[in-house]
Enzyme design. Structure first.
Site, PDB file in Angstrom:
ATOM      1  N   HIS A   1      -3.910   6.969   2.079  1.00  0.00           N
ATOM      2  CA  HIS A   1      -4.203   5.629   1.577  1.00  0.00           C
ATOM      3  C   HIS A   1      -5.566   5.216   2.110  1.00  0.00           C
ATOM      4  CE1 HIS A   1      -3.998   1.497   0.553  1.00  0.00           C
ATOM      5  NE2 HIS A   1      -3.900   1.096   1.804  1.00  0.00           N
TER       6      HIS A   1
ATOM      7  N   CYS B   1       0.813  -1.223   0.000  1.00  0.00           N
ATOM      8  CA  CYS B   1       0.000   0.000   0.000  1.00  0.00           C
ATOM      9  C   CYS B   1       0.837   1.259   0.000  1.00  0.00           C
ATOM     10  CB  CYS B   1      -0.958  -0.012   1.183  1.00  0.00           C
ATOM     11  SG  CYS B   1      -2.102  -1.389   1.086  1.00  0.00           S
TER      12      CYS B   1
ATOM     13  N   ASN C   1     -10.104  -0.747  -0.815  1.00  0.00           N
ATOM     14  CA  ASN C   1      -8.649  -0.574  -0.781  1.00  0.00           C
ATOM     15  C   ASN C   1      -8.038  -1.171  -2.052  1.00  0.00           C
ATOM     16  OD1 ASN C   1      -5.916  -0.649  -0.288  1.00  0.00           O
ATOM     17  ND2 ASN C   1      -6.068  -1.598   1.740  1.00  0.00           N
TER      18      ASN C   1
HETATM   19  N1  COA Z   1     -18.193  -9.237   8.599  1.00  0.00           N
HETATM   20  C1  COA Z   1     -18.601  -9.463   9.850  1.00  0.00           C
HETATM   21  N2  COA Z   1     -17.758  -9.676  10.863  1.00  0.00           N
HETATM   22  C2  COA Z   1     -16.449  -9.645  10.614  1.00  0.00           C
HETATM   23  C3  COA Z   1     -15.944  -9.401   9.336  1.00  0.00           C
HETATM   24  C4  COA Z   1     -16.877  -9.197   8.300  1.00  0.00           C
HETATM   25  N3  COA Z   1     -16.508  -8.946   7.026  1.00  0.00           N
HETATM   26  N4  COA Z   1     -14.596  -9.408   9.388  1.00  0.00           N
HETATM   27  C5  COA Z   1     -14.262  -9.652  10.658  1.00  0.00           C
HETATM   28  N5  COA Z   1     -15.382  -9.818  11.408  1.00  0.00           N
HETATM   29  C6  COA Z   1     -15.495 -10.115  12.805  1.00  0.00           C
HETATM   30  C7  COA Z   1     -14.246 -10.724  13.369  1.00  0.00           C
HETATM   31  O1  COA Z   1     -14.174 -12.094  13.049  1.00  0.00           O
HETATM   32  C8  COA Z   1     -14.405 -10.476  14.840  1.00  0.00           C
HETATM   33  O2  COA Z   1     -15.257 -11.461  15.360  1.00  0.00           O
HETATM   34  P1  COA Z   1     -14.904 -12.139  16.771  1.00  0.00           P
HETATM   35  O3  COA Z   1     -14.922 -11.003  17.755  1.00  0.00           O
HETATM   36  O4  COA Z   1     -16.010 -13.108  16.936  1.00  0.00           O
HETATM   37  O5  COA Z   1     -13.556 -12.743  16.585  1.00  0.00           O
HETATM   38  C9  COA Z   1     -15.147  -9.142  14.877  1.00  0.00           C
HETATM   39  O6  COA Z   1     -15.687  -8.937  13.555  1.00  0.00           O
HETATM   40  C10 COA Z   1     -14.275  -7.973  15.228  1.00  0.00           C
HETATM   41  O7  COA Z   1     -13.086  -8.101  14.513  1.00  0.00           O
HETATM   42  P2  COA Z   1     -11.975  -7.005  14.587  1.00  0.00           P
HETATM   43  O8  COA Z   1     -10.786  -7.445  13.818  1.00  0.00           O
HETATM   44  O9  COA Z   1     -11.805  -6.565  16.000  1.00  0.00           O
HETATM   45  O10 COA Z   1     -12.727  -5.847  13.813  1.00  0.00           O
HETATM   46  P3  COA Z   1     -12.189  -4.444  13.569  1.00  0.00           P
HETATM   47  O11 COA Z   1     -13.145  -3.455  14.074  1.00  0.00           O
HETATM   48  O12 COA Z   1     -10.743  -4.316  13.954  1.00  0.00           O
HETATM   49  O13 COA Z   1     -12.220  -4.350  11.978  1.00  0.00           O
HETATM   50  C11 COA Z   1     -10.767  -4.589  10.088  1.00  0.00           C
HETATM   51  C12 COA Z   1     -11.520  -5.299  11.186  1.00  0.00           C
HETATM   52  C13 COA Z   1     -10.055  -5.596   9.197  1.00  0.00           C
HETATM   53  C14 COA Z   1     -11.764  -3.799   9.247  1.00  0.00           C
HETATM   54  C15 COA Z   1      -9.750  -3.609  10.729  1.00  0.00           C
HETATM   55  O14 COA Z   1      -9.011  -4.307  11.694  1.00  0.00           O
HETATM   56  C16 COA Z   1      -8.820  -2.996   9.758  1.00  0.00           C
HETATM   57  O15 COA Z   1      -9.211  -2.171   8.954  1.00  0.00           O
HETATM   58  N6  COA Z   1      -7.528  -3.343   9.831  1.00  0.00           N
HETATM   59  C17 COA Z   1      -6.503  -2.732   9.008  1.00  0.00           C
HETATM   60  C18 COA Z   1      -6.690  -3.179   7.605  1.00  0.00           C
HETATM   61  C19 COA Z   1      -5.676  -2.604   6.714  1.00  0.00           C
HETATM   62  O16 COA Z   1      -5.376  -1.455   6.815  1.00  0.00           O
HETATM   63  N7  COA Z   1      -5.172  -3.465   5.837  1.00  0.00           N
HETATM   64  C20 COA Z   1      -4.363  -3.151   4.761  1.00  0.00           C
HETATM   65  C21 COA Z   1      -3.159  -2.439   5.130  1.00  0.00           C
HETATM   66  S1  COA Z   1      -3.015  -1.318   3.923  1.00  0.00           S
END
Ligand code: COA
Length: 333
Positions: A252, A111, A282
């Protein structure tokens, strides 16, 4: 002498994938995706590879600048989804766009690839090693996503953007400063297991679904909030800029909450932050040039505007660039 953007364009494939599409086969919901990420829809490229996202943007960029393909000396492609390992996607774009006199290469920094490529290209121009460089960023993320993994499949999209860099004698314009960072320890949190030289593709790696993105979302999120916000504040401080001096933050587009945290740390109001994650998700190396091209073509960029570009991605890689816009707003818009 500085390197300035003299044209920009982007390309998004026509197929729109809404959040509700994923509800059909994954345990997820439009509501979850929108509130946790800011994404409403994204584009997936049905046929072809990353070069098919970049080539139309390159052709449009040349058309807008009024240049022939032969006028380009270098083409750089930032991507983690090259058409194939080799030849480079840059070589494929060179062929498809007819850039007969250009050499070039791919650059892999996920990214942050676009910021790494922009800095590299600017320094080549400043050193007198090239006159016109097409800096391309794009990814066909849909080609490396596991459709059974709700924690990654909903986050990404396909798309590409391009900026043409040329020299300017006006040192107050163009790329002014860059802070680029990397921490290889972050490799444990966002990666693809197989398909490289360490673990070449076998029937077993395919059966084990090891050719897809794996992400520890929470760890990446925490590091991204800290990394992107810090580096953006740092580039303001060392250039003696206050929030009033900045026309736009171009972040980003990985998660709206990461973008908001960065803007807060910089003391910027929301109306100075470009956001299109709702429409495209993204697109990895594509997000920043797509944002800039959209901003420019909507008439919201003016000559002399200070832009802070910021990113965070796999590696970990992150960084920030201070760019002074060198073009007048397009007349027709
Ligand atoms: N739909 C529903 N639930 C989902 C899900 C989806 N698409 N994806 C994850 N979950 C669930 C998880 O399994 C977790 O369940 P659990 O508590 O039973 O284990 C719950 O939602 C919370 O997960 P969590 O990871 O705490 O959610 P979050 O609020 O952190 O959001 C992301 C998850 C991936 C959106 C977030 O962590 C994120 O944006 N991370 C950075 C991503 C990024 O920048 N990536 C690329 C780098 S450039």
């Amino acid at each position: 002498m500085k390197a300035a953007v003299t044209a920009t364009a982007h390309y998004l494939p026509p197929d729109v994938i809404s959040n509700s599409y994923f509800e059909r086969f994954l345990d997820t919901s439009d509501e979850w995706i929108r509130t946790r990420t800011g994404i409403s829809e994204r584009r997936f490229l049905k046929q072809g590879g990353t070069s098919d996202l970049i080539t139309p943007a390159v052709k449009e960029c040349l058309r807008e600048r009024g240049l022939a393909p032969e006028d380009i000396d270098v083409v750089i492609v930032a991507t983690v989804t090259p058409d194939q390992f080799f030849p480079s996607t840059a070589a494929t774009v060179q062929r498809k766009a007819g850039l007969k006199n250009a050499w070039g290469f791919d650059l892999s920094a996920a990214c942050s690839g676009y910021l790494y490529a922009l800095f590299t290209a600017a320094k080549m121009i400043e050193a007198g090693g090239a006159k016109r460089i097409l800096v391309c960023g794009g990814d066909k993320m849909s080609s490396i996503l596991n459709p059974e993994d709700r924690t990654t499949y909903v986050l990404f999209g396909d798309g590409a953007g391009v900026m043409l860099l040329e020299a300017t004698e006006d040192d107050s314009l163009g790329l002014q400063d860059a802070i680029l960072c990397m921490d290889g320890a972050g490799g444990d949190y966002l990666y693809m297991t197989a398909g490289g030289s360490q673990k070449p593709a076998t029937a077993e790696t395919v059966a084990n679904k090891e050719h897809y993105v794996i992400q520890d979302g929470k760890s990446v999120f925490k590091s991204a909030v800290i990394g992107m916000a810090e580096v953006s504040a740092q580039i303001m401080e060392r250039n003696n800029l206050t929030a009033d001096d900045i026309a736009w933050l171009v972040p980003h587009q990985a998660n709206l909450r990461i973008i908001d945290a960065t803007a807060n740390r910089m003391g910027l109001s929301k109306d100075k932050v470009i956001v299109n994650i709702d429409k495209y998700g993204n697109t990895t190396a594509g997000t920043i040039p797509i944002c800039i091209s959209e901003l420019y073509h909507s008439g919201r960029l003016h000559k002399g505007d200070a832009l802070v570009l910021s990113s965070f991605g796999a590696g970990f890689t992150w960084g920030s660039i201070l760019l002074r816009w060198a073009l007048d707003a397009p007349k027709s818009e």
